[in-house]
Design a protein around this motif. Structure first.
Motif, PDB file in Angstrom:
ATOM      1  N   GLY A   1       0.775  -1.236   0.000  1.00 27.33           N
ATOM      2  CA  GLY A   1       0.000   0.000   0.000  1.00 27.33           C
ATOM      3  C   GLY A   1       0.805   1.283   0.000  1.00 27.33           C
ATOM      4  O   GLY A   1       0.234   2.366   0.174  1.00 27.33           O
ATOM      5  N   ASP A   2       2.116   1.202  -0.204  1.00 28.51           N
ATOM      6  CA  ASP A   2       2.939   2.404  -0.149  1.00 28.51           C
ATOM      7  C   ASP A   2       2.619   3.406  -1.254  1.00 28.51           C
ATOM      8  O   ASP A   2       2.854   4.610  -1.088  1.00 28.51           O
ATOM      9  CB  ASP A   2       4.425   2.040  -0.216  1.00 28.51           C
ATOM     10  CG  ASP A   2       4.911   1.337   1.038  1.00 28.51           C
ATOM     11  OD1 ASP A   2       4.278   1.521   2.097  1.00 28.51           O
ATOM     12  OD2 ASP A   2       5.909   0.608   0.967  1.00 28.51           O
ATOM     13  N   LEU A   3       2.107   2.928  -2.392  1.00 26.91           N
ATOM     14  CA  LEU A   3       1.732   3.819  -3.482  1.00 26.91           C
ATOM     15  C   LEU A   3       0.240   4.117  -3.474  1.00 26.91           C
ATOM     16  O   LEU A   3      -0.238   4.923  -4.273  1.00 26.91           O
ATOM     17  CB  LEU A   3       2.142   3.234  -4.833  1.00 26.91           C
ATOM     18  CG  LEU A   3       3.565   3.561  -5.324  1.00 26.91           C
ATOM     19  CD1 LEU A   3       4.615   3.028  -4.360  1.00 26.91           C
ATOM     20  CD2 LEU A   3       3.804   2.991  -6.716  1.00 26.91           C
ATOM     21  N   GLY A   4      -0.501   3.448  -2.607  1.00 24.53           N
ATOM     22  CA  GLY A   4      -1.943   3.660  -2.535  1.00 24.53           C
ATOM     23  C   GLY A   4      -2.652   3.076  -3.748  1.00 24.53           C
ATOM     24  O   GLY A   4      -2.223   2.078  -4.332  1.00 24.53           O
ATOM     25  N   GLU A   5      -3.740   3.714  -4.148  1.00 25.11           N
ATOM     26  CA  GLU A   5      -4.519   3.277  -5.314  1.00 25.11           C
ATOM     27  C   GLU A   5      -3.858   3.809  -6.579  1.00 25.11           C
ATOM     28  O   GLU A   5      -3.728   5.022  -6.768  1.00 25.11           O
ATOM     29  CB  GLU A   5      -5.950   3.795  -5.232  1.00 25.11           C
ATOM     30  CG  GLU A   5      -6.800   3.424  -6.430  1.00 25.11           C
ATOM     31  CD  GLU A   5      -8.143   4.131  -6.444  1.00 25.11           C
ATOM     32  OE1 GLU A   5      -8.875   3.976  -7.441  1.00 25.11           O
ATOM     33  OE2 GLU A   5      -8.452   4.850  -5.474  1.00 25.11           O
ATOM     34  N   ILE A   6      -3.448   2.918  -7.452  1.00 25.02           N
ATOM     35  CA  ILE A   6      -2.814   3.336  -8.708  1.00 25.02           C
ATOM     36  C   ILE A   6      -3.908   3.639  -9.726  1.00 25.02           C
ATOM     37  O   ILE A   6      -4.684   2.767 -10.104  1.00 25.02           O
ATOM     38  CB  ILE A   6      -1.861   2.249  -9.225  1.00 25.02           C
ATOM     39  CG1 ILE A   6      -0.761   2.007  -8.196  1.00 25.02           C
ATOM     40  CG2 ILE A   6      -1.247   2.668 -10.561  1.00 25.02           C
ATOM     41  CD1 ILE A   6       0.146   0.862  -8.520  1.00 25.02           C
ATOM     42  N   TYR A   7      -3.966   4.889 -10.144  1.00 25.06           N
ATOM     43  CA  TYR A   7      -5.060   5.333 -11.006  1.00 25.06           C
ATOM     44  C   TYR A   7      -4.607   5.789 -12.382  1.00 25.06           C
ATOM     45  O   TYR A   7      -5.429   6.061 -13.263  1.00 25.06           O
ATOM     46  CB  TYR A   7      -5.838   6.475 -10.332  1.00 25.06           C
ATOM     47  CG  TYR A   7      -4.990   7.684  -9.974  1.00 25.06           C
ATOM     48  CD1 TYR A   7      -4.816   8.725 -10.879  1.00 25.06           C
ATOM     49  CD2 TYR A   7      -4.366   7.767  -8.738  1.00 25.06           C
ATOM     50  CE1 TYR A   7      -4.030   9.829 -10.555  1.00 25.06           C
ATOM     51  CE2 TYR A   7      -3.586   8.868  -8.396  1.00 25.06           C
ATOM     52  CZ  TYR A   7      -3.422   9.898  -9.316  1.00 25.06           C
ATOM     53  OH  TYR A   7      -2.638  10.975  -8.993  1.00 25.06           O
ATOM     54  N   TYR A   8      -3.281   5.877 -12.599  1.00 28.56           N
ATOM     55  CA  TYR A   8      -2.807   6.339 -13.903  1.00 28.56           C
ATOM     56  C   TYR A   8      -1.439   5.740 -14.194  1.00 28.56           C
ATOM     57  O   TYR A   8      -0.612   5.575 -13.294  1.00 28.56           O
ATOM     58  CB  TYR A   8      -2.700   7.868 -13.924  1.00 28.56           C
ATOM     59  CG  TYR A   8      -2.167   8.459 -15.220  1.00 28.56           C
ATOM     60  CD1 TYR A   8      -2.721   8.118 -16.449  1.00 28.56           C
ATOM     61  CD2 TYR A   8      -1.093   9.353 -15.216  1.00 28.56           C
ATOM     62  CE1 TYR A   8      -2.242   8.649 -17.624  1.00 28.56           C
ATOM     63  CE2 TYR A   8      -0.604   9.899 -16.389  1.00 28.56           C
ATOM     64  CZ  TYR A   8      -1.182   9.537 -17.591  1.00 28.56           C
ATOM     65  OH  TYR A   8      -0.693  10.064 -18.766  1.00 28.56           O
ATOM     66  N   ALA A   9      -1.232   5.387 -15.459  1.00 35.88           N
ATOM     67  CA  ALA A   9       0.073   4.893 -15.894  1.00 35.88           C
ATOM     68  C   ALA A   9       0.324   5.384 -17.307  1.00 35.88           C
ATOM     69  O   ALA A   9      -0.622   5.616 -18.085  1.00 35.88           O
ATOM     70  CB  ALA A   9       0.117   3.370 -15.852  1.00 35.88           C
ATOM     71  N   LYS A  10       1.577   5.565 -17.639  1.00 36.70           N
ATOM     72  CA  LYS A  10       1.926   5.920 -19.009  1.00 36.70           C
ATOM     73  C   LYS A  10       3.211   5.205 -19.385  1.00 36.70           C
ATOM     74  O   LYS A  10       4.116   5.024 -18.557  1.00 36.70           O
ATOM     75  CB  LYS A  10       2.053   7.421 -19.205  1.00 36.70           C
ATOM     76  CG  LYS A  10       3.128   8.122 -18.405  1.00 36.70           C
ATOM     77  CD  LYS A  10       3.158   9.610 -18.749  1.00 36.70           C
ATOM     78  CE  LYS A  10       4.241  10.342 -17.970  1.00 36.70           C
ATOM     79  NZ  LYS A  10       4.300  11.780 -18.331  1.00 36.70           N
ATOM     80  N   ALA A  11       3.259   4.775 -20.624  1.00 32.95           N
ATOM     81  CA  ALA A  11       4.399   3.990 -21.084  1.00 32.95           C
ATOM     82  C   ALA A  11       4.763   4.396 -22.503  1.00 32.95           C
ATOM     83  O   ALA A  11       3.893   4.624 -23.346  1.00 32.95           O
ATOM     84  CB  ALA A  11       4.063   2.506 -21.036  1.00 32.95           C
ATOM     85  N   SER A  12       6.057   4.469 -22.759  1.00 29.20           N
ATOM     86  CA  SER A  12       6.540   4.856 -24.080  1.00 29.20           C
ATOM     87  C   SER A  12       7.809   4.082 -24.402  1.00 29.20           C
ATOM     88  O   SER A  12       8.768   4.090 -23.628  1.00 29.20           O
ATOM     89  CB  SER A  12       6.830   6.365 -24.105  1.00 29.20           C
ATOM     90  OG  SER A  12       7.369   6.759 -25.356  1.00 29.20           O
TER      91      SER A  12
END
Length: 362
Positions: A141-152
């Protein structure tokens, strides 16, 4: 010591990473290799002291000594060979992507269930040591709820040609070849939320840029500069049922100053940069804090990750671990990739929670 007896099907470039990893594993015996080119299979067999060589995968699968296989062939043969291997009672490690179409993916999934055998999809980036470290931060839970990601993943001159550039054999270009890695990795770290919609674009503007001089790039063994039927680049926005989203862009050919790899995830308690190296951003005592985990391989290490992937597969075959790359994840990823290609072709958003979900082909 109990051994897992391995057969490898397809002796192209990626097979070398499998073979090195198997050779380094003390619980593995390499029993057989198969390739359409007998001289290539023989060369591999001699290099790794493998007793049996075949040119027909069916003959390899008929060998009762073999417990499991690695499938390292063209994408358009993954489904056929995986299903045959499962029906022959072999455990399977299938290189990504699982196959080309959703129909094929569902047939493989059915074969897994009917056979009771193991199928592990070759999502090698899930096995990277920096991902194992990051996963511990996420799971606690250190990052909490992951709601966004981006990859390139951008290659300015990186179309390998050969079968990679032949849509019939590959199923597509950079999206299905390298995009699958980062889409899967982000989706995995986000907790594998249900996809509800996809909006994508593909571009065929530059071709394979085979006219470029004075700059080296990887070329497939069957490279032919005159043939290319895959996209130069692709981008997409993927929306999930929990409200999270993922943005991705990948290219073989692009007027970019440099090749680049950037993968990031963001939660409500912290975020992480995964590529080019692992770094975590969070807050402590009303202060923004950057955390740089002190690990030997902070970025994606190609061969070490394959070693770890193969070790996981061998442990799975021996009943020592739980498969973190099951066939169901392979099916879901093929649905996403096909939806991106379809969105690009039709110029509209594709809904995977509605009527579009019934359309299984690109």
């Amino acid at each position: 010591m109990k051994y897992v007896h391995i057969g490898l099907i397809g002796c192209g470039s990626i097979s070398e990473s499998h073979l090195k990893a198997y050779a380094a594993n003390p619980q593995v015996k390499l029993v057989a290799v198969c390739d359409l080119k007998p001289e290539r299979a023989q060369a591999v067999a001699e290099r790794y002291q493998i007793p049996h060589t075949y040119t027909d995968y069916r003959e390899l699968l008929a060998n009762p000594e073999i417990d499991a296989v690695s499938i390292c062939t063209w994408n358009n043969s993954h489904a056929e060979i995986s299903i045959a291997a499962l029906q022959a009672g072999k455990n399977v490690l299938c290189e990504k992507p699982l196959c080309k179409t959703v129909d094929e993916a569902l047939e493989i999934e059915q074969a897994v269930r009917q056979s009771g055998k193991l199928l592990q999809v070759g999502y090698v980036r899930r096995h990277a040591s920096n991902i194992e470290v990051l996963k511990r931060f996420i799971d606690t839970g250190d990052l909490g709820e992951i709601y966004y990601a981006k990859a390139s993943l951008v290659r300015r001159l990186g179309n390998p040609g050969g079968w990679f550039a032949d849509r019939e054999r590959s199923g597509g270009g950079p999206l299905i070849d390298i995009g699958v890695h980062v889409i899967d990795l982000c989706w995995y770290l986000m907790g594998k939320p249900k996809v509800v919609s996809v909006s994508g674009n593909t571009y065929n503007k530059l071709g394979n840029r085979s006219h470029i001089e004075n700059y080296d790039f990887y070329q497939a063994a069957d490279y032919d500069a005159s043939k290319n039927t895959v996209e130069d680049m692709a981008n997409a926005l993927i929306r999930f049922e929990n409200g999270a989203s993922l943005m991705v862009d990948v290219s073989f050919s692009l007027h970019a100053r440099n090749d680049s790899a950037q993968v990031n995830i963001y939660g409500d308690r912290g975020g992480a940069e995964i590529e080019p190296k692992l770094s975590i951003a969070t807050e402590q005592h009303n202060t923004i804090v950057n955390i740089d985990p002190q690990i030997s391989r902070p970025g994606f290490d190609f061969q070490d990750s394959f070693n770890r992937e193969i070790h996981h597969f061998v442990d799975n075959c021996l009943g020592k671990s739980h498969n973190i790359c099951p066939v169901e994840d392979g099916v879901e990823m093929i649905k996403i990739l096909n939806a991106i290609y379809r969105s690009a072709a039709e110029g509209r958003e594709i809904r995977l929670d509605g009527e579009d979900a019934n359309a299984t082909e690109q």
